[in-house]
Design a protein around this motif. Structure first.
Motif, short mmCIF file in Angstrom:
data_model
loop_
_atom_site.label_atom_id
_atom_site.label_comp_id
_atom_site.label_asym_id
_atom_site.label_seq_id
_atom_site.Cartn_x
_atom_site.Cartn_y
_atom_site.Cartn_z
N GLN A 139 19.32 51.54 7.94
CA GLN A 139 18.35 50.92 8.82
C GLN A 139 18.66 49.44 9.06
N PHE A 140 19.88 49.03 8.75
CA PHE A 140 20.22 47.60 8.90
C PHE A 140 20.06 47.15 10.35
N ALA A 175 18.45 43.71 11.80
CA ALA A 175 19.09 42.99 12.91
C ALA A 175 18.18 42.92 14.14
N ARG A 176 17.55 44.05 14.49
CA ARG A 176 16.74 44.09 15.71
C ARG A 176 15.56 43.11 15.66
N PRO A 177 14.76 43.05 14.59
CA PRO A 177 13.66 42.07 14.58
C PRO A 177 14.15 40.63 14.68
N MET A 183 23.82 42.54 22.06
CA MET A 183 23.94 41.76 20.83
C MET A 183 23.91 42.68 19.61
N ILE A 184 23.03 43.66 19.62
CA ILE A 184 22.99 44.64 18.53
C ILE A 184 24.32 45.39 18.44
N GLN A 185 24.86 45.76 19.59
CA GLN A 185 26.15 46.45 19.62
C GLN A 185 27.25 45.56 19.06
N GLN A 186 27.15 44.26 19.33
CA GLN A 186 28.16 43.33 18.81
C GLN A 186 28.07 43.24 17.29
N VAL A 187 26.85 43.16 16.76
CA VAL A 187 26.68 43.16 15.30
C VAL A 187 27.27 44.44 14.71
N ASP A 188 27.01 45.56 15.33
CA ASP A 188 27.52 46.84 14.86
C ASP A 188 29.05 46.85 14.89
N TYR A 189 29.63 46.41 16.00
CA TYR A 189 31.08 46.45 16.16
C TYR A 189 31.78 45.53 15.16
N VAL A 190 31.29 44.31 15.02
CA VAL A 190 31.93 43.37 14.10
C VAL A 190 31.82 43.87 12.67
#
Length: 328
Positions: free
Chosen positions: A218-219, A224-226, A249-256
């Motif tokens: 649930q990260f 990340a989302r809040p 931005m969420i996708q970027q956090v996921d990708y990195v």
């Protein structure tokens, strides 16, 4: 162009080495941190560079204390910690000339206002870099990822095009910094700040690599989302437009975290385990302050700020293990 890098830390060394050895342009370093300056001089004005902990070798650099520097660069590049920048600028003030430009590509927010005290707005460039780098010790840097990994974005403070930025981008392309240009100055800076408010701060509190954060399923949705929603709410209330949507931005956090740099310890963690103050006030704290000013809510950003400071205080009782050393 000729460049002077202020701050021979992880990113300062990475930019300078790539510009000097890949792009073949003249580079000087000014190092306000005395311990770092002394260590590099003791190494014969050399720094050690590795990539992914391999092929460690020495490279020659030109390095000076602020007071002794007599060079005349076309561009100053500032890679100080936010809390160190005002003193460095004050020490360097007699060296600044009206034809020179300044690039601030530092973590967090606050440095642009400091640069404006010494440089005209049409001489200031802001930038952000998604380029993973470790500073093993003073004068000992480790580039993470394959040659050319990462990317960077730059914008003039005025939002207008300039020959200086065009020439800088050509040099940065030759240096393999993968640069791109933006006309959205605040959006360019906030992209990295909002990303770091998730990755840097949370990884630091839990002393983890970026990829390890994803062990909690649930990260992205729960943490990340809040944080990102609060940041975007505040930015939109001011009228700032980000380069990415919230979902991007969420996708970027996921990708990195999962693909680009899953094994990377962020820069805030590097400061944390070495007993230094973190820049959380200039990242999460800055977002929370912005929300307070514009009347939106950022209680999660504020809580993360306090929790990182609590983690700093706990070092007295539970010294962190420096995994940067264990990982070498």
């Amino acid at each position: 162009m000729k460049y002077t890098i202020v701050g021979a830390g992880a990113m300062g060394l990475r930019y300078g080495i790539l510009l000097q050895y890949n792009a073949g342009v003249p580079v000087d370093y000014v190092e306000p941190t005395q311990a770092s300056l002394e260590k590099i001089r003791a190494q014969g004005n050399q720094v050690f560079k590795a990539r992914d902990h391999k092929d460690r070798h020495a490279l020659d650099i030109n390095i000076y204390a602020p007071e002794e520097y007599a060079g005349d660069p076309d561009m100053w590049i500032f890679f100080m910690k936010q809390m160190q920048l005002p003193d460095a600028l004050k020490r360097l003030a007699p060296k600044f000339k009206s034809h020179q430009s300044a690039l601030g590509a530092m973590n967090g927010m606050g440095h642009i206002e400091q640069l404006q005290k010494y440089f005209a707005d049409d001489k200031i460039i802001g930038g952000t870099a998604m380029i993973a780098t470790l500073l093993n010790d003073y004068g000992d840097v480790d580039f993470m990822g394959v040659e050319g990994a990462g990317s960077s974005v730059y914008a003039n403070l005025t939002g207008q095009p300039s020959a200086t930025l065009d020439e800088m981008l050509r040099d940065f392309q030759a240096a393999h910094l993968n640069p791109s240009q933006s006309t959205n100055f605040m959006g360019t800076l906030l992209t990295k700040v909002f990303f770091n408010s998730v990755e840097n701060s949370v990884a630091t509190m839990f002393q983890s690599r970026m990829g390890e954060l994803m062990a909690y399923d649930q990260f992205l949705a729960g943490i990340a989302r809040p944080l990102i929603n609060e940041a975007y709410d505040a930015a939109e209330a001011v009228g700032y437009q980000l380069l990415e949507t919230r979902d991007e931005m969420i996708q970027q956090v996921d990708y990195v975290s999962t693909v680009a740099n899953p094994l990377h310890f962020p820069s805030m963690y590097q400061d944390f385990v070495k007993g230094r103050p973190t820049e959380v006030d200039y990242i999460n704290g800055w977002i929370a302050d912005l929300a307070d000013r514009v009347g939106t809510k950022a209680s999660t950003q504020r809580m993360v700020t306090h929790l990182v400071h609590l983690a700093e205080a706990m070092r007295e009782y539970h010294p962190p293990v420096n995994q940067l050393i264990a990982d070498k």
